[in-house]
Design a protein around this motif. Structure first.
Motif, short mmCIF file in Angstrom:
data_model
loop_
_atom_site.label_atom_id
_atom_site.label_comp_id
_atom_site.label_asym_id
_atom_site.label_seq_id
_atom_site.Cartn_x
_atom_site.Cartn_y
_atom_site.Cartn_z
N ILE A 1 -7.62 -5.07 -22.31
CA ILE A 1 -8.30 -6.10 -21.51
C ILE A 1 -7.27 -7.11 -21.00
N ARG A 2 -6.37 -7.56 -21.88
CA ARG A 2 -5.36 -8.54 -21.46
C ARG A 2 -4.43 -7.98 -20.39
N MET A 3 -4.11 -6.69 -20.49
CA MET A 3 -3.24 -6.07 -19.50
C MET A 3 -3.92 -6.00 -18.13
N HIS A 4 -5.24 -5.97 -18.13
CA HIS A 4 -5.97 -5.83 -16.87
C HIS A 4 -6.72 -7.11 -16.48
N MET A 5 -6.26 -8.23 -16.98
CA MET A 5 -6.86 -9.51 -16.59
C MET A 5 -6.62 -9.73 -15.11
N PRO A 6 -7.50 -10.48 -14.44
CA PRO A 6 -7.36 -10.66 -13.00
C PRO A 6 -5.97 -11.11 -12.56
N GLU A 7 -5.36 -12.04 -13.28
CA GLU A 7 -4.05 -12.53 -12.87
C GLU A 7 -3.01 -11.42 -12.92
N ALA A 8 -3.08 -10.57 -13.95
CA ALA A 8 -2.14 -9.47 -14.07
C ALA A 8 -2.33 -8.46 -12.95
N VAL A 9 -3.57 -8.15 -12.64
CA VAL A 9 -3.85 -7.21 -11.55
C VAL A 9 -3.34 -7.76 -10.23
N LEU A 10 -3.59 -9.02 -9.97
CA LEU A 10 -3.13 -9.63 -8.71
C LEU A 10 -1.60 -9.62 -8.62
N ARG A 11 -0.91 -9.88 -9.74
CA ARG A 11 0.56 -9.83 -9.73
C ARG A 11 1.05 -8.42 -9.43
N ARG A 12 0.41 -7.40 -10.04
CA ARG A 12 0.83 -6.01 -9.79
C ARG A 12 0.57 -5.62 -8.34
N VAL A 13 -0.59 -6.01 -7.80
CA VAL A 13 -0.89 -5.68 -6.41
C VAL A 13 0.14 -6.33 -5.49
N ASP A 14 0.46 -7.60 -5.71
CA ASP A 14 1.47 -8.28 -4.89
C ASP A 14 2.82 -7.58 -4.98
N ALA A 15 3.22 -7.20 -6.20
CA ALA A 15 4.51 -6.53 -6.38
C ALA A 15 4.53 -5.18 -5.67
N GLU A 16 3.43 -4.42 -5.80
CA GLU A 16 3.39 -3.11 -5.14
C GLU A 16 3.35 -3.23 -3.63
N ARG A 17 2.70 -4.25 -3.12
CA ARG A 17 2.71 -4.47 -1.67
C ARG A 17 4.13 -4.78 -1.20
N ALA A 18 4.89 -5.50 -2.01
CA ALA A 18 6.28 -5.79 -1.65
C ALA A 18 7.11 -4.51 -1.66
N VAL A 19 6.91 -3.65 -2.65
CA VAL A 19 7.62 -2.37 -2.70
C VAL A 19 7.24 -1.54 -1.49
N LEU A 20 5.97 -1.50 -1.15
CA LEU A 20 5.51 -0.76 0.03
C LEU A 20 6.16 -1.31 1.29
N GLY A 21 6.31 -2.63 1.36
CA GLY A 21 6.98 -3.23 2.51
C GLY A 21 8.46 -2.86 2.58
N ASP A 22 9.12 -2.83 1.42
CA ASP A 22 10.53 -2.43 1.38
C ASP A 22 10.71 -0.98 1.80
N HIS A 23 9.81 -0.13 1.37
CA HIS A 23 9.88 1.30 1.65
C HIS A 23 9.07 1.65 2.90
N ALA A 24 9.20 0.84 3.91
CA ALA A 24 8.47 1.04 5.17
C ALA A 24 9.00 2.25 5.93
N GLU A 25 8.20 2.70 6.85
CA GLU A 25 8.60 3.83 7.70
C GLU A 25 9.52 3.36 8.81
N VAL A 26 10.64 4.04 8.97
CA VAL A 26 11.59 3.78 10.04
C VAL A 26 11.92 5.13 10.68
N GLU A 27 11.43 5.33 11.88
CA GLU A 27 11.69 6.57 12.62
C GLU A 27 11.41 7.82 11.79
N GLY A 28 10.26 7.82 11.11
CA GLY A 28 9.84 8.98 10.33
C GLY A 28 10.44 9.08 8.95
#
Length: 116
Positions: free
Chosen positions: A58-85
């Motif tokens: 439960i503590r691992m999946h508390m709202p604040e922890a989930v929001l931090r993981r989502v933000d971090a993964e969105r940043a990784v997704l942004g870093d690993h963006a598509e460039v010319e395929g």
């Protein structure tokens, strides 16, 4: 060009997780506990191996922890963006050739959320 299925899935999973986490931050009406894990949520002392494991989960999946993981993964997704395929970050070992996009990092993030 349409978005790759794994990336669309990942973005949707992030959106759903963020919505649920933000909603979970709202105070809930306390009902009488019907399961030992609910005693943890009600602030009661119930100590068994099962409730200790449930509390850790439960503590691992508390709202604040989930929001931090989502933000971090969105940043990784942004870093690993598509460039010319190809991936903006990942390259073939020993060469400058970019890995096809989505790269294994992005596909791995999607799989962690349940994409096959």
């Amino acid at each position: 060009m349409s978005e790759h299925a794994a990336v669309a899935f990942l973005r949707d999973a992030h959106t759903r997780a963020e919505e649920v986490a933000r909603a979970a931050k709202e105070p809930a009406v306390l009902l009488w506990p019907t399961h030992p894990v609910e005693f943890l949520l009600a602030g009661q002392e119930v100590t068994t191996p099962e409730t200790r494991a449930a509390e850790a989960h439960i503590r691992m999946h508390m709202p604040e922890a989930v929001l931090r993981r989502v933000d971090a993964e969105r940043a990784v997704l942004g870093d690993h963006a598509e460039v010319e395929g190809g991936c903006a970050v990942c390259a073939e070992a020993g060469s400058a050739a970019r890995l096809a996009w989505p790269c294994p990092t992005v596909v791995g993030l999607a799989r962690a959320w349940g994409w096959a």
